[in-house]
Scaffold this motif. Structure first.
Motif, PDB file in Angstrom:
ATOM      1  N   LEU A 107       5.396   0.694   4.360  1.00  0.00           N
ATOM      2  CA  LEU A 107       5.763  -0.627   3.881  1.00  0.00           C
ATOM      3  C   LEU A 107       4.513  -1.206   3.230  1.00  0.00           C
ATOM      4  N   ARG A 108       4.656  -1.736   2.015  1.00  0.00           N
ATOM      5  CA  ARG A 108       3.463  -2.175   1.288  1.00  0.00           C
ATOM      6  C   ARG A 108       3.608  -3.634   0.836  1.00  0.00           C
ATOM      7  N   VAL A 109       2.543  -4.392   1.048  1.00  0.00           N
ATOM      8  CA  VAL A 109       2.493  -5.795   0.643  1.00  0.00           C
ATOM      9  C   VAL A 109       1.277  -5.992  -0.256  1.00  0.00           C
ATOM     10  N   VAL A 110       1.466  -6.644  -1.391  1.00  0.00           N
ATOM     11  CA  VAL A 110       0.360  -7.023  -2.270  1.00  0.00           C
ATOM     12  C   VAL A 110       0.226  -8.534  -2.234  1.00  0.00           C
ATOM     13  N   ILE A 111      -1.014  -9.004  -2.086  1.00  0.00           N
ATOM     14  CA  ILE A 111      -1.302 -10.431  -2.095  1.00  0.00           C
ATOM     15  C   ILE A 111      -2.229 -10.713  -3.266  1.00  0.00           C
ATOM     16  N   THR A 112      -1.825 -11.609  -4.158  1.00  0.00           N
ATOM     17  CA  THR A 112      -2.673 -11.962  -5.286  1.00  0.00           C
ATOM     18  C   THR A 112      -2.627 -13.471  -5.500  1.00  0.00           C
ATOM     19  N   GLY A 113      -3.464 -13.960  -6.401  1.00  0.00           N
ATOM     20  CA  GLY A 113      -3.602 -15.392  -6.630  1.00  0.00           C
ATOM     21  C   GLY A 113      -5.078 -15.740  -6.688  1.00  0.00           C
TER      22      GLY A 113
END
Length: 475
Positions: A107-113
């Motif tokens: 399961l993969r989560v990307v966090i950007t901002g």
């Protein structure tokens, strides 16, 4: 393990192969840690680097710039060298290959901002661990595990086993020296192929890499291009992020946090789907930016269908990254925060000022070798935040503790100070960090508050203060 050879790798990274085709039996790595059969990715390489790689039995070096006689040396040693026009192509491929080879079912989560990526990533990672997953994140206390300048994340994945979740922070923009890398968020998100994509906010930070808020928005929203995941998490308090709703594929769920969102912070605590999930006393920290990050992490975990009890326990047990509103001392109260851009500076000063019961001291390290623009707007953020407060401001260039990459240029210091003067902000400046900290400690009483803010120039502050304790300068 999926097999690679140098000819195929050169094609994938849009590079020119120098040397013969050969199989690649190792992982993507950095030069310092490379082993026999590995591929080393460096944005530049010289003769010395080629010699080191050859001595380690490296299968191939991928670089954007071969300096001096590096190409001649590679040929002499029968080393395989790939010259690519953009090193980001190589690092994106390395990450994609590592995930497909070593962690295809994760399961993969990307966090950007712009702000809050590290804390949000770290908290999601903690919640997933509490839920029983074997999780990996690229977030560390200094945010040095960059996913584009070097192959650190690909290396870490290649060295791990049986991972179940990946929580990966992706910078909104990237570059080094005078080279601007566009489409960072797009390239890295494409390589990772996350099921959940989290956006924290859009504001100005790396203004040596983007010229306007519109540029920042374009780079950050690039993560949505060709997104094929299940859910997108958006900050309902950020109007620019809410504009991205129209870019989200119809088959993907939109989960919002903030005012009116699925996850919302109120006086009574943090609510999820209208029901209270965490009371104020159950939260480890209460600063506004921490609450924003907490809501983002909760929203992401709901998008992953994590049970509420694990989310609650994951937040309650969370221990902040180093230099994220970290308490270094109680009397006087010394708070250390990585605040290094306008939004972070304003939020941190506001939170620390609210805790201050008497005199309020701020020790701020000027950002070194990051350009005049970021220092100008950082200084303005400090000036705006200090208006109306009873404060003592101490600046430092941290000359004795920073390397050349973080050295404060004379023009950067001048710009910073000129803003403060124009805004009527009183200050003192010390070239050395230890002198600035000593002044704050010596002037303060046990009831006072000292806030330490800044990026790399303030990183060694906790060690300096420990020496003060050893020397009896402070308790």
């Amino acid at each position: 393990m999926k097999k690679l050879n140098t000819t195929y790798l050169a094609f994938q990274v849009q590079g020119k192969l120098i040397g013969r085709d050969r199989p690649i039996k190792g992982i993507f790595n950095i030069l310092k840690d490379a082993k026999e059969g590995d591929v080393v990715i460096r944005h530049w390489i010289d003769v010395s680097g080629v010699d080191i790689a050859a001595s380690k039995g490296v299968a191939c070096i991928v670089t954007q710039e071969a300096r001096g006689d590096a190409i001649y040396k590679a040929k002499e040693l029968d080393m395989c060298l790939i010259i690519t026009e953009k090193i980001e192509y190589a690092n994106a491929f390395a990450l994609r290959w590592a995930i497909k080879t070593f962690a295809p079912e994760t399961l993969r989560v990307v966090i950007t901002g712009t702000n809050g990526k590290s804390t949000t990533s770290h908290m999601i990672h903690n919640i997933l661990q509490v839920a029983g997953f074997k999780s990996h994140t690229n977030t560390d206390s200094l945010s040095e595990f960059n996913t584009l300048i070097d192959p650190m994340v690909a290396k870490q994945i290649g060295e791990s086993k049986d991972l179940e979740t990946l929580v990966l922070e992706v910078s909104e923009v990237q570059g080094w020296e005078d080279r601007i890398m566009t489409d960072h968020a797009f390239l890295m998100t494409q390589a990772i192929q996350p099921q959940v994509l989290v956006f924290t906010n859009v504001s100005m930070d790396h203004i040596n890499l983007v010229n306007s808020i519109e540029d920042a928005y374009r780079e950050i929203s690039g993560a949505l291009r060709n997104f094929k995941g299940n859910a997108v998490v958006l900050n309902a308090d950020d109007p620019l992020l809410m504009k991205m709703k129209d870019m989200v594929p119809s088959e993907a769920e939109i989960v919002t946090f903030g005012n009116g969102g699925r996850v919302e912070n109120k006086d009574e605590g943090i609510f999820l789907d209208g029901d209270i999930l965490l009371k104020p006393e159950e939260l480890p920290f209460h600063s506004p930016h921490f609450l924003q990050n907490t809501m983002a992490a909760i929203a992401a975990c709901k998008a992953l269908n994590i049970k509420n009890k694990f989310i609650k326990n994951g937040v309650k047990s969370y221990q902040a990254l180093k230099r994220r509103f970290t308490i270094l001392n109680r009397r006087p109260l010394i708070i250390d925060d990585f605040a290094h851009n306008p939004e972070g500076i304003k939020a941190t000063i506001k939170s620390a000022a609210e805790l201050s019961k008497h005199q309020f001291y701020i020790v701020c390290s000027i950002r070194g070798s990051r350009g005049n623009d970021i220092n100008e707007i950082n200084a303005m953020a400090i000036a705006q935040s200090l208006k109306g407060l009873n404060y003592t401001l101490i600046l430092t260039s941290s000359q004795e503790v920073v390397d050349q990459a973080n050295w404060v240029q004379e023009e950067e210091k001048k710009v910073f100070i000129e803003v403060l003067k124009k805004e009527g902000i009183q200050y003192t400046h010390h070239p050395q960090l230890s002198t600035a900290l000593f002044e704050a400690v010596e002037m303060s009483s046990s009831d006072d508050t000292i806030l330490l803010i800044g990026a790399q120039g303030m990183d060694p502050a906790s060690d300096v203060l420990e020496k003060f304790k050893e020397q009896g300068i402070m308790k």
